[in-house]
Enzyme design. Structure first.
Site, PDB file in Angstrom:
ATOM      1  N   ASP A   1      -3.267   8.911   1.202  1.00  0.00           N
ATOM      2  CA  ASP A   1      -1.874   8.278   1.013  1.00  0.00           C
ATOM      3  C   ASP A   1      -2.034   7.400   2.293  1.00  0.00           C
ATOM      4  OD1 ASP A   1       0.816   8.226  -0.377  1.00  0.00           O
ATOM      5  OD2 ASP A   1       1.432   8.327   1.466  1.00  0.00           O
TER       6      ASP A   1
ATOM      7  N   TYR B   1      -2.666  -4.779   0.106  1.00  0.00           N
ATOM      8  CA  TYR B   1      -2.239  -5.748   1.126  1.00  0.00           C
ATOM      9  C   TYR B   1      -3.452  -6.283   2.208  1.00  0.00           C
ATOM     10  CZ  TYR B   1       2.747  -4.339   0.809  1.00  0.00           C
ATOM     11  OH  TYR B   1       3.971  -3.954   0.441  1.00  0.00           O
TER      12      TYR B   1
ATOM     13  N   HIS C   1      -5.167   7.266  -9.481  1.00  0.00           N
ATOM     14  CA  HIS C   1      -5.328   6.583 -10.960  1.00  0.00           C
ATOM     15  C   HIS C   1      -5.773   5.195 -10.266  1.00  0.00           C
ATOM     16  CE1 HIS C   1      -3.261   9.933 -12.524  1.00  0.00           C
ATOM     17  NE2 HIS C   1      -3.457   9.547 -13.583  1.00  0.00           N
TER      18      HIS C   1
ATOM     19  N   HIS D   1      -9.025   2.125   8.139  1.00  0.00           N
ATOM     20  CA  HIS D   1      -7.966   3.281   8.495  1.00  0.00           C
ATOM     21  C   HIS D   1      -8.626   4.542   7.836  1.00  0.00           C
ATOM     22  CE1 HIS D   1      -6.748   0.883   5.177  1.00  0.00           C
ATOM     23  NE2 HIS D   1      -5.823   1.720   4.723  1.00  0.00           N
TER      24      HIS D   1
ATOM     25  N   ALA E   1      -8.457   2.471  -9.481  1.00  0.00           N
ATOM     26  CA  ALA E   1      -9.758   2.585  -9.650  1.00  0.00           C
ATOM     27  C   ALA E   1     -10.740   2.121  -8.302  1.00  0.00           C
ATOM     28  CB  ALA E   1     -10.359   1.428 -10.756  1.00  0.00           C
ATOM     29  N   GLY E   2      -9.786   1.241  -7.649  1.00  0.00           N
ATOM     30  CA  GLY E   2     -10.361   0.558  -6.384  1.00  0.00           C
ATOM     31  C   GLY E   2     -10.390   1.643  -5.094  1.00  0.00           C
ATOM     32  N   LYS E   3      -9.502   2.608  -5.317  1.00  0.00           N
ATOM     33  CA  LYS E   3      -9.513   3.701  -4.315  1.00  0.00           C
ATOM     34  C   LYS E   3     -10.666   4.740  -4.345  1.00  0.00           C
ATOM     35  CE  LYS E   3      -4.915   4.090  -2.047  1.00  0.00           C
ATOM     36  NZ  LYS E   3      -3.745   5.131  -1.949  1.00  0.00           N
TER      37      LYS E   3
END
Length: 208
Positions: free
Chosen positions: A74, A167, A14, A193, A16-18
């Site tokens: 994740d 972060y 949920h 990553h 938006a950035g991801k």
């Protein structure tokens, strides 16, 4: 190994950035992405104790609810001097408590918690840290695949940059002078990553 077909891929997030970052990484392979949020899917309880467990929980829930293949991410930051914390609880550290204001996530507060714990250890504290990412693919029939990535760096303070999320403003990757939030998104995608995990996914899913 089972391969992704031409179906729409549900991105189990949920955030938006991801969604934007993952969609950009998959675009060259003709994958059409839609977020779990856009489909109105509920967020499952992430009660795993590892990145792999939580990624699988999210991917399986989205795949079963949507009847489509789903990809879950994740990820989190681990700090050497804190014994690997916040790790799998990275997002939890950003959740406001009742005495910290309105419900929701405050990433500046989370970054400050880490800095506070490092400051308690004094100027010699080991600021080595790393971002981990696990990508889990799940199909509605229950089949799954997992891909893991990592990037190492140094925890910096104060936060720098505005182009990242989470972060990113306090993470300076090895070999660079700027934080993830100061890097152009396209440049970050090459070394992050998530990019490491995606390279493994792409090699297996779209390779010859």
């Amino acid at each position: 190994m089972r391969k992704l077909g031409s179906e729409t891929l549900v991105i189990a997030t949920h955030n938006a950035g991801k969604l934007k970052e993952i969609s950009a990484l998959l675009a060259p392979y003709g994958v059409q992405c839609v977020s779990a949020g856009a489909l109105g899917l509920a967020e499952p309880v992430e009660d795993g104790t590892t990145f792999v467990e939580n990624a699988l929980i999210k991917a399986r829930a989205a795949a079963q609810a949507a009847g489509l293949p789903a990809l879950a991410d994740d990820s989190g930051m681990s700090v050497a001097a804190l014994g690997g914390r916040p790790g799998v609880y990275t997002a939890d550290w950003a959740e406001r408590q009742s005495f910290e204001g309105e419900p929701g996530r405050d990433w500046y507060m989370a970054m400050g918690k880490v800095e506070g714990l490092l400051a308690e250890q004094g100027p010699a504290a080991d600021r080595s840290c790393w971002f981990s990412c696990v990508l889990a693919l799940a199909w509605p029939d229950g089949e799954t695949a997992v891909y893991e990535g990592r990037v190492d760096g140094t925890y910096t303070w104060p936060p720098r940059g505005t182009m990242g999320f989470g972060y990113d403003p306090v993470f300076v990757p090895h070999g660079r002078d700027c934080s993830f939030a100061e890097l152009d998104p396209a440049e970050k995608q090459k070394i992050s990553h998530r990019a490491d995990a995606f390279a493994k996914l792409v090699a297996e899913q779209f390779g010859a």
